[in-house]
Each structure stands twice: as structure tokens, then as C-alpha cells.
Design an enzyme around this catalytic site. Structure first.
Site, mmCIF file in Angstrom:
data_model
loop_
_atom_site.group_PDB
_atom_site.id
_atom_site.type_symbol
_atom_site.label_atom_id
_atom_site.label_comp_id
_atom_site.label_asym_id
_atom_site.label_seq_id
_atom_site.Cartn_x
_atom_site.Cartn_y
_atom_site.Cartn_z
ATOM 1 N N TRP A 103 49.170 8.929 62.629
ATOM 2 C CA TRP A 103 48.289 8.082 61.829
ATOM 3 C C TRP A 103 48.091 8.659 60.438
ATOM 4 O O TRP A 103 48.018 7.921 59.456
ATOM 5 C CB TRP A 103 46.955 7.849 62.538
ATOM 6 C CG TRP A 103 47.127 6.948 63.729
ATOM 7 C CD1 TRP A 103 46.978 7.286 65.039
ATOM 8 C CD2 TRP A 103 47.542 5.565 63.720
ATOM 9 N NE1 TRP A 103 47.264 6.199 65.837
ATOM 10 C CE2 TRP A 103 47.609 5.142 65.061
ATOM 11 C CE3 TRP A 103 47.865 4.654 62.711
ATOM 12 C CZ2 TRP A 103 47.973 3.841 65.422
ATOM 13 C CZ3 TRP A 103 48.234 3.362 63.064
ATOM 14 C CH2 TRP A 103 48.279 2.964 64.404
ATOM 15 N N ASP A 173 39.528 9.559 59.117
ATOM 16 C CA ASP A 173 39.908 8.468 60.013
ATOM 17 C C ASP A 173 39.441 8.860 61.417
ATOM 18 O O ASP A 173 40.060 9.685 62.089
ATOM 19 C CB ASP A 173 41.426 8.269 59.974
ATOM 20 C CG ASP A 173 41.897 7.187 60.945
ATOM 21 O OD1 ASP A 173 41.061 6.618 61.670
ATOM 22 O OD2 ASP A 173 43.115 6.916 60.960
ATOM 23 N N LYS A 197 38.949 1.375 69.949
ATOM 24 C CA LYS A 197 39.086 2.519 70.849
ATOM 25 C C LYS A 197 37.738 2.878 71.483
ATOM 26 O O LYS A 197 37.641 2.997 72.684
ATOM 27 C CB LYS A 197 39.645 3.733 70.111
ATOM 28 C CG LYS A 197 41.173 3.726 69.984
ATOM 29 C CD LYS A 197 41.681 3.130 68.720
ATOM 30 C CE LYS A 197 43.192 3.058 68.678
ATOM 31 N NZ LYS A 197 43.703 3.103 67.313
HETATM 32 C C1 PLP Z 1 44.510 2.984 66.293
HETATM 33 C C2 PLP Z 1 44.407 3.855 65.092
HETATM 34 C C3 PLP Z 1 44.639 3.378 63.792
HETATM 35 C C4 PLP Z 1 45.079 1.957 63.521
HETATM 36 O O1 PLP Z 1 44.042 1.084 63.733
HETATM 37 P P1 PLP Z 1 44.197 -0.474 63.448
HETATM 38 O O2 PLP Z 1 42.784 -0.933 63.624
HETATM 39 O O3 PLP Z 1 45.148 -1.023 64.439
HETATM 40 O O4 PLP Z 1 44.695 -0.646 62.057
HETATM 41 C C5 PLP Z 1 44.484 4.251 62.744
HETATM 42 N N1 PLP Z 1 44.130 5.530 62.936
HETATM 43 C C6 PLP Z 1 43.904 6.022 64.168
HETATM 44 C C7 PLP Z 1 43.494 7.455 64.324
HETATM 45 C C8 PLP Z 1 44.038 5.211 65.281
HETATM 46 O O5 PLP Z 1 43.805 5.697 66.509
#
Ligand code: PLP
Length: 361
Positions: A103, A173, A197
Site C-alpha cells: 500500500w 494510512d 476493514k
Molecule cells: C485496503 C487498503 C487500502 C485501499 O483502500 P481502498 O478503500 O480500497 O482504496 C489502502 N491502504 C491500506 C493499508 C489498506 O489496507
């Protein structure tokens, strides 16, 4: 009722049963409203209370200080990969990115389109199995901000102690570990997370941003990409994901009832320990992440061969343990055990692992 299986999916992921039950109960008509949450105006008094409740819920759980705004956006965490540099990286400035997995790489790719980026560390040599030590970071003296990925969902690598970035604003993030452990928001300038998540359904992104960063955006930025638009309109400039905000509000109430993030962290540590102990107990299973960087949320591990891994996934799925196949980029197995994932499911997986090794080891 149909039986619920154990859902180890990395995202969208398992939601708390009491939340699903309440949503089901009120699906046709919210009490006193006579319509479902998906059918009411986002400018109605009812939705005002829902979005206010979600914001207050997050503020209370995370201890978000007054000088931070909480935004409910769309476009996923992935759109934040662009919005962050577009808003926070001034012309002539440089932003630092620490890459600990897949990511982070995606965030870096978008940031590079917006301006000058310094990769402060890239842990590729470790096959993204750990976070860097302080001395491995090559930080810029005047970074506009430092970006990291709090938990790399695909590799199962989580920061335990934050790096010292001096006065530079820290951007995180936290898509896959937000609300999973106690963490002072003050250490960050901006925290963002896709909801799917640990917070609710997909299509909702939470951004927590410190006030002083809002002044940085260049004028002329597209309206929807400018954080100020969403601050000035309380996340109601356009139609938000009303359903997602509603579920998030319920998830916050559920978390509060469970003892808040402190209570959740204790449970998460206990669940993760069960699984890592099972991995460490034998040579048959090998953890991907280095022990000091092991994620509480995504447990990644390998078996002696890819054939055995395929067999494991097949038999586990048949036994009601779903979603254990690792991401194609890493291979192996991944058990995502977010807040809402029940301890009994982890115990069932540990039992299955022992039995599988006994038969195939
Ligand atoms: C799932 C995830 C993303 C992407 O998220 P979206 O909402 O699908 O754009 C980005 N960073 C991390 C750490 C993730 O687990």
C-alpha cells in the site's frame, strides 16, 4: 437463520454481529422515521444525528483533539494517495515516504505525480517483512510531511513505535488498524482509513486532519479534491455514503460497549498471540513478518510448499474458515482478524492448523 462462517477476509471484512442485527432490524424503517437510512435526505435532521453520532463516536474512542477535523469522504483510501500530496505538498517542497509494503508503494506512485518525493526508506530488501529502524530513515530536513502505512495489510507488517520525524507532519494510512489499539492522535497531522476493514462497509473513507494543514492547499485545486470543501460543508458538500456513515456510527457504539479501544486492544493482542504462538510452535508454519513488526490485524504465514498451501486453503474453506488465501503478491496464507473477528474463530483456526500439520507434516 443461516449459519455465519468464520470470515478471515482482508477487506471488506467481518462486521460485529450486533451491528448487523441492528441494521437488519431497522432496515425497512428507522424508529420514528418510517424510512430506511438509505432513503432519507443527507440533509435531514435524522441524518444530521447519525453523522454527528459517528463523528462524536470516533472523537470519544480515539480521543481526537478539538483542533482536528473529522471528514467522511469517498473514493477509498486510494483517493487519499492523491488528495494528500495535492493538498499538503506545496510547489518546490518535498515529501518523505516510508515504504513498508504494497500500500505504501501505491501511495508513493500517486504522490510522485504531484511533486518531489524522497523515499526515506524502502523495505523491499527485507521482502517487506519489517518496519525500518530510526537509523535506516533518510529524512529530508524540511519535509512538507512524512507518510507511512501504519499497518501493511498485504504483508502483515505493523509499526509498533513511531519513527521520530522531528517537526514534520506525520501522515498515516491506518486503513487496516484504525480503532484496533490505543494511539495518541496528537502524534499525527493526518490519519486516513478506508472503512471496510475495521469500521464499516466500503465506500466510506475517514480522514482526521489537523487544522493548520488546511491552509496549505493551493488555490485552484478541484473542489472535491480540496479538504477545505469538506471541512466547510461538514462532509456534506455532495451526497456522502449515508449507509456507510450509519454503520460506522453503530460500530462506534459497539466498540464503546466493549470497553473502547483499550478493551479492544487487549482482545486483539490475545487473538493475535494465539495465532502467532501456533505459527512459532513448529517449523511447519513460517511467519512472514519479523516478530517485532507482526501485525495484530493481518497474520501472514507460509507452509512448506505451495501445494500444501493450496490444500490448506481448500480444506479450511470447507471447514468454515473462509478467506485465508494470501494476497497474490506475497503468496501463502493470511488470516485477517480485525476487531469484529471473534476469538472463537481464531481458536478454530489454531485447532485446524494443528490437525493439518498432524496429517500432512
Ligand atoms: C485496503 C487498503 C487500502 C485501499 O483502500 P481502498 O478503500 O480500497 O482504496 C489502502 N491502504 C491500506 C493499508 C489498506 O489496507
Amino acid at each position: 437463520m443461516t449459519e455465519r462462517i468464520y470470515n478471515f477476509s482482508a477487506g471488506p471484512a467481518v462486521l460485529p454481529v450486533p451491528v448487523l442485527e441492528e441494521a437488519q432490524r431497522d432496515m425497512l424503517a428507522l424508529p420514528g422515521v418510517g424510512m430506511s437510512v438509505m432513503e432519507i435526505s443527507h440533509r435531514s435532521k435524522t441524518f444530521d444525528e447519525i453523522i454527528g453520532g459517528a463523528e462524536q463516536g470516533l472523537r470519544a474512542l480515539m480521543g481526537i483533539p478539538e483542533n482536528y477535523k473529522v471528514l467522511f469522504l469517498q473514493g477509498g483510501a486510494s483517493l487519499q494517495f492523491s488528495m494528500i500530496p495535492l493538498n499538503l505538498l506545496p510547489e518546490g517542497g518535498v515529501a518523505d515516504y516510508v515504504i513498508t509494503g504494497s500500500w505504501g508503494k501505491k501511495a508513493l506512485k500517486e504522490a510522485k505525480r504531484a511533486g518531489e518525493i524522497n523515499v526515506a526508506a524502502n523495505m523491499e530488501d527485507s521482502r517487506y517483512s519489517r518496519t525500518p529502524e530510526q537509523h535506516e530513515l533518510k529524512l529530508s530536513p524540511q519535509a512538507a510531511y512524512v507518510h507511512l502505512t501504519a499497518n501493511e495489510t498485504i504483508e502483515g507488517v505493523e509499526w509498533k513505535d513511531l519513527p521520530d520525524v522531528g517537526d514534520a507532519p506525520l501522515v498515516s494510512d491506518a486503513s487496516s488498524n484504525i480503532l484496533s489499539r490505543v494511539e495518541p492522535v496528537e502524534k499525527y497531522a493526518l490519519i486516513y482509513a478506508g472503512a471496510q476493514k475495521n469500521m464499516g462497509p466500503s465506500g466510506l473513507t475517514v480522514v482526521i486532519i489537523r487544522d493548520d494543514l488546511l491552509a496549505r492547499a493551493p488555490s485552484g485545486l478541484h473542489t472535491m479534491l480540496d479538504y477545505r470543501t469538506h471541512v466547510e460543508n461538514d462532509s456534506l458538500y455532495n451526497t456522502p455514503n449515508t449507509w456507510g456513515v450509519y454503520i460506522l456510527n453503530l460500530v462506534c457504539k459497539w466498540l464503546k460497549a466493549k470497553g473502547g479501544i483499550e478493551g479492544m486492544q487487549r482482545e486483539n493482542e490475545a487473538k493475535a498471540k494465539l495465532l502467532y504462538d501456533a505459527i512459532d510452535a513448529t517449523d511447519f508454519y513460517r511467519g512472514h513478518a519479523a516478530p517485532e513488526s507482526r501485525s495484530l490485524m493481518n497474520v501472514t504465514f507460509r507452509l512448506p510448499s505451495e501445494d500444501l498451501e493450496k490444500q490448506f486453503v481448500r480444506e479450511a474453506t470447507a471447514a468454515g474458515l473462509d478467506g485465508l488465501k494470501g494476497h497474490r503478491s506475497v503468496g501463502g496464507l493470511r488470516a485477517s482478524i480485525y476487531n469484529a473477528f471473534p476469538r472463537e474463530g481464531v481458536e478454530a483456526l489454531v485447532e485446524f492448523m494443528k490437525e493439518f500439520e498432524r496429517k500432512n507434516g
